[in-house]
Scaffold this motif. Structure first.
Motif, PDB file in Angstrom:
ATOM      1  N   LYS A 121       0.829  -1.205   0.000  1.00 63.09           N
ATOM      2  CA  LYS A 121       0.000   0.000   0.000  1.00 63.09           C
ATOM      3  C   LYS A 121       0.865   1.258   0.000  1.00 63.09           C
ATOM      4  O   LYS A 121       0.585   2.218  -0.734  1.00 63.09           O
ATOM      5  N   THR A 122       1.907   1.249   0.814  1.00 64.83           N
ATOM      6  CA  THR A 122       2.794   2.411   0.879  1.00 64.83           C
ATOM      7  C   THR A 122       3.432   2.685  -0.473  1.00 64.83           C
ATOM      8  O   THR A 122       3.534   3.839  -0.915  1.00 64.83           O
ATOM      9  N   PHE A 123       3.882   1.632  -1.141  1.00 59.85           N
ATOM     10  CA  PHE A 123       4.488   1.796  -2.469  1.00 59.85           C
ATOM     11  C   PHE A 123       3.475   2.343  -3.470  1.00 59.85           C
ATOM     12  O   PHE A 123       3.777   3.284  -4.221  1.00 59.85           O
ATOM     13  N   MET A 124       2.283   1.764  -3.499  1.00 60.27           N
ATOM     14  CA  MET A 124       1.288   2.205  -4.477  1.00 60.27           C
ATOM     15  C   MET A 124       0.826   3.623  -4.204  1.00 60.27           C
ATOM     16  O   MET A 124       0.607   4.407  -5.139  1.00 60.27           O
ATOM     17  N   LEU A 125       0.665   3.973  -2.929  1.00 62.89           N
ATOM     18  CA  LEU A 125       0.239   5.338  -2.599  1.00 62.89           C
ATOM     19  C   LEU A 125       1.277   6.366  -3.038  1.00 62.89           C
ATOM     20  O   LEU A 125       0.925   7.480  -3.449  1.00 62.89           O
ATOM     21  N   ALA A 126       2.566   6.004  -2.955  1.00 58.82           N
ATOM     22  CA  ALA A 126       3.617   6.939  -3.349  1.00 58.82           C
ATOM     23  C   ALA A 126       3.640   7.174  -4.851  1.00 58.82           C
ATOM     24  O   ALA A 126       4.144   8.211  -5.305  1.00 58.82           O
ATOM     25  N   GLN A 127       3.106   6.247  -5.641  1.00 55.29           N
ATOM     26  CA  GLN A 127       3.138   6.363  -7.093  1.00 55.29           C
ATOM     27  C   GLN A 127       1.791   6.744  -7.695  1.00 55.29           C
ATOM     28  O   GLN A 127       1.703   6.899  -8.915  1.00 55.29           O
ATOM     29  N   THR A 128       0.769   6.883  -6.884  1.00 56.45           N
ATOM     30  CA  THR A 128      -0.577   7.144  -7.392  1.00 56.45           C
ATOM     31  C   THR A 128      -0.932   8.615  -7.226  1.00 56.45           C
ATOM     32  O   THR A 128      -0.683   9.214  -6.173  1.00 56.45           O
ATOM     33  N   ARG A 129      -1.520   9.180  -8.231  1.00 53.57           N
ATOM     34  CA  ARG A 129      -1.942  10.579  -8.165  1.00 53.57           C
ATOM     35  C   ARG A 129      -3.164  10.721  -7.261  1.00 53.57           C
ATOM     36  O   ARG A 129      -4.038   9.860  -7.247  1.00 53.57           O
ATOM     37  N   GLU A 130      -3.218  11.828  -6.557  1.00 53.53           N
ATOM     38  CA  GLU A 130      -4.346  12.068  -5.647  1.00 53.53           C
ATOM     39  C   GLU A 130      -5.660  12.169  -6.403  1.00 53.53           C
ATOM     40  O   GLU A 130      -6.705  11.755  -5.900  1.00 53.53           O
ATOM     41  N   THR A 131      -5.608  12.704  -7.618  1.00 57.72           N
ATOM     42  CA  THR A 131      -6.845  12.842  -8.390  1.00 57.72           C
ATOM     43  C   THR A 131      -7.420  11.477  -8.766  1.00 57.72           C
ATOM     44  O   THR A 131      -8.639  11.295  -8.779  1.00 57.72           O
ATOM     45  N   ASP A 132      -6.546  10.521  -9.065  1.00 57.90           N
ATOM     46  CA  ASP A 132      -7.021   9.184  -9.416  1.00 57.90           C
ATOM     47  C   ASP A 132      -7.641   8.489  -8.206  1.00 57.90           C
ATOM     48  O   ASP A 132      -8.687   7.841  -8.312  1.00 57.90           O
ATOM     49  N   ILE A 133      -6.996   8.630  -7.042  1.00 60.31           N
ATOM     50  CA  ILE A 133      -7.560   8.034  -5.827  1.00 60.31           C
ATOM     51  C   ILE A 133      -8.903   8.673  -5.503  1.00 60.31           C
ATOM     52  O   ILE A 133      -9.874   7.983  -5.162  1.00 60.31           O
ATOM     53  N   ALA A 134      -8.959  10.000  -5.611  1.00 60.16           N
ATOM     54  CA  ALA A 134     -10.208  10.700  -5.300  1.00 60.16           C
ATOM     55  C   ALA A 134     -11.330  10.274  -6.244  1.00 60.16           C
ATOM     56  O   ALA A 134     -12.493  10.152  -5.828  1.00 60.16           O
ATOM     57  N   MET A 135     -11.002  10.033  -7.505  1.00 58.59           N
ATOM     58  CA  MET A 135     -12.031   9.624  -8.459  1.00 58.59           C
ATOM     59  C   MET A 135     -12.629   8.276  -8.070  1.00 58.59           C
ATOM     60  O   MET A 135     -13.852   8.106  -8.054  1.00 58.59           O
ATOM     61  N   PHE A 136     -11.783   7.290  -7.741  1.00 58.60           N
ATOM     62  CA  PHE A 136     -12.300   5.971  -7.401  1.00 58.60           C
ATOM     63  C   PHE A 136     -12.975   5.964  -6.032  1.00 58.60           C
ATOM     64  O   PHE A 136     -13.919   5.194  -5.814  1.00 58.60           O
ATOM     65  N   ILE A 137     -12.521   6.808  -5.116  1.00 58.60           N
ATOM     66  CA  ILE A 137     -13.218   6.931  -3.830  1.00 58.60           C
ATOM     67  C   ILE A 137     -14.616   7.497  -4.044  1.00 58.60           C
ATOM     68  O   ILE A 137     -15.591   7.047  -3.434  1.00 58.60           O
ATOM     69  N   ARG A 138     -14.711   8.469  -4.945  1.00 59.10           N
ATOM     70  CA  ARG A 138     -16.018   9.055  -5.242  1.00 59.10           C
ATOM     71  C   ARG A 138     -16.923   8.042  -5.935  1.00 59.10           C
ATOM     72  O   ARG A 138     -18.120   7.958  -5.643  1.00 59.10           O
ATOM     73  N   LEU A 139     -16.364   7.258  -6.852  1.00 58.84           N
ATOM     74  CA  LEU A 139     -17.170   6.242  -7.531  1.00 58.84           C
ATOM     75  C   LEU A 139     -17.646   5.156  -6.573  1.00 58.84           C
ATOM     76  O   LEU A 139     -18.742   4.607  -6.739  1.00 58.84           O
ATOM     77  N   ALA A 140     -16.817   4.857  -5.571  1.00 56.82           N
ATOM     78  CA  ALA A 140     -17.204   3.839  -4.588  1.00 56.82           C
ATOM     79  C   ALA A 140     -18.065   4.405  -3.465  1.00 56.82           C
ATOM     80  O   ALA A 140     -18.503   3.644  -2.591  1.00 56.82           O
ATOM     81  N   ASP A 141     -18.298   5.721  -3.482  1.00 56.63           N
ATOM     82  CA  ASP A 141     -19.114   6.376  -2.461  1.00 56.63           C
ATOM     83  C   ASP A 141     -18.551   6.112  -1.061  1.00 56.63           C
ATOM     84  O   ASP A 141     -19.259   5.704  -0.144  1.00 56.63           O
ATOM     85  N   MET A 142     -17.238   6.372  -0.912  1.00 53.01           N
ATOM     86  CA  MET A 142     -16.549   6.120   0.355  1.00 53.01           C
ATOM     87  C   MET A 142     -15.866   7.382   0.875  1.00 53.01           C
ATOM     88  O   MET A 142     -14.866   7.303   1.584  1.00 53.01           O
ATOM     89  N   GLU A 143     -16.397   8.550   0.520  1.00 53.27           N
ATOM     90  CA  GLU A 143     -15.747   9.792   0.941  1.00 53.27           C
ATOM     91  C   GLU A 143     -15.671   9.923   2.456  1.00 53.27           C
ATOM     92  O   GLU A 143     -14.690  10.453   2.994  1.00 53.27           O
ATOM     93  N   ASN A 144     -16.698   9.450   3.162  1.00 52.50           N
ATOM     94  CA  ASN A 144     -16.739   9.615   4.610  1.00 52.50           C
ATOM     95  C   ASN A 144     -16.126   8.445   5.370  1.00 52.50           C
ATOM     96  O   ASN A 144     -16.090   8.464   6.604  1.00 52.50           O
TER      97      ASN A 144
END
Length: 238
Positions: free
Chosen positions: A128-151
């Protein structure tokens, strides 16, 4: 499957319970060896997917494929050579992460210091640490929004794998195509120059690719292209 059926038959013949669940004094649960072997055999089928989707392999193999296309070589190096080179470069880049997984998860589990589920959690944390360091925040935010897990997610480490892995792959593909675009520019310039010269000479029936290919290979060799590409790709994960 045959090995698992044979294992179950032997276990029943010897009176060994195939599936048992033991509760520890601290509230943990330990599964029987037979069930652990079954879980391990099932997990092995996901290794190719995990290798491609949770490591640096995706970015490397896409860059190599774009590089071969930019030079104009269709089958050289072959797919097997590119995959093998990408695998060994992946192991080189992922060595610190794999060492951490071995120290925190595999070795304690082998020494029976932690339970299987705890070992899985310890193994997933460095990935997880490795993937988080290489992943853009916008991409994570998009999939979090699609999964309806903002809270439900408070820190980056709380991001579940079903959200982090597709975000990581999306980010890796974008980075690989950005690198590929930069690789295409010098070879595209050579193609344009050769095509312009042939048009000026009236040799319109001669394919520019035939003339430009030796010049592109010579340019790639003179600048020590393979060392430059592999060094740049490996350095992009720092």
């Amino acid at each position: 499957m045959a090995a698992l059926l044979l294992l179950g038959t032997v276990a029943q013949a010897r009176g060994i319970p195939a599936i048992t669940l033991t509760s520890d004094a601290d509230g943990g649960q330990t599964y029987s060896v037979t069930l652990q072997i079954l879980a391990l055999m099932t997990a092995l089928t996901f290794i190719p997917a995990a290798l491609m989707m949770m490591t640096s392999f995706t970015r490397i193999i896409v860059v190599f494929a774009i590089l071969r296309q930019a030079i104009g070589l269709q089958q050289t190096p072959s797919n097997q050579m590119l995959i093998g080179l990408a695998l060994f470069l992946t192991f080189f880049i992922m060595t610190p992460v794999l060492n951490e997984v071995n120290e925190n998860a595999i070795q304690p589990y082998i020494n029976e210091e932690i339970l299987p589920l705890e070992a899985i959690d310890e193994a997933v944390a460095p990935m997880k640490t490795f993937m988080l360091a290489q992943t853009r925040e916008t991409d994570i935010a998009m999939f979090i929004r699609l999964a309806d897990m903002e809270n439900e997610i408070e820190t980056p480490q709380d991001t579940p794998l079903n959200v982090l892995v597709p975000a990581f792959v999306t980010s890796e593909l974008k980075t690989a195509f950005q690198i590929g675009f930069l690789l295409f520019i010098p070879f595209l310039i050579i193609d344009l120059v050769v095509a312009s010269v042939l048009m000026a000479m009236g040799m319109m029936m001669l394919s520019p690719i035939i003339i430009s290919l030796p010049f592109k290979i010579m340019l790639f060799v003179l600048v020590d292209g393979w060392a430059m590409i592999m060094g740049s790709v490996a350095g992009s994960f720092a």
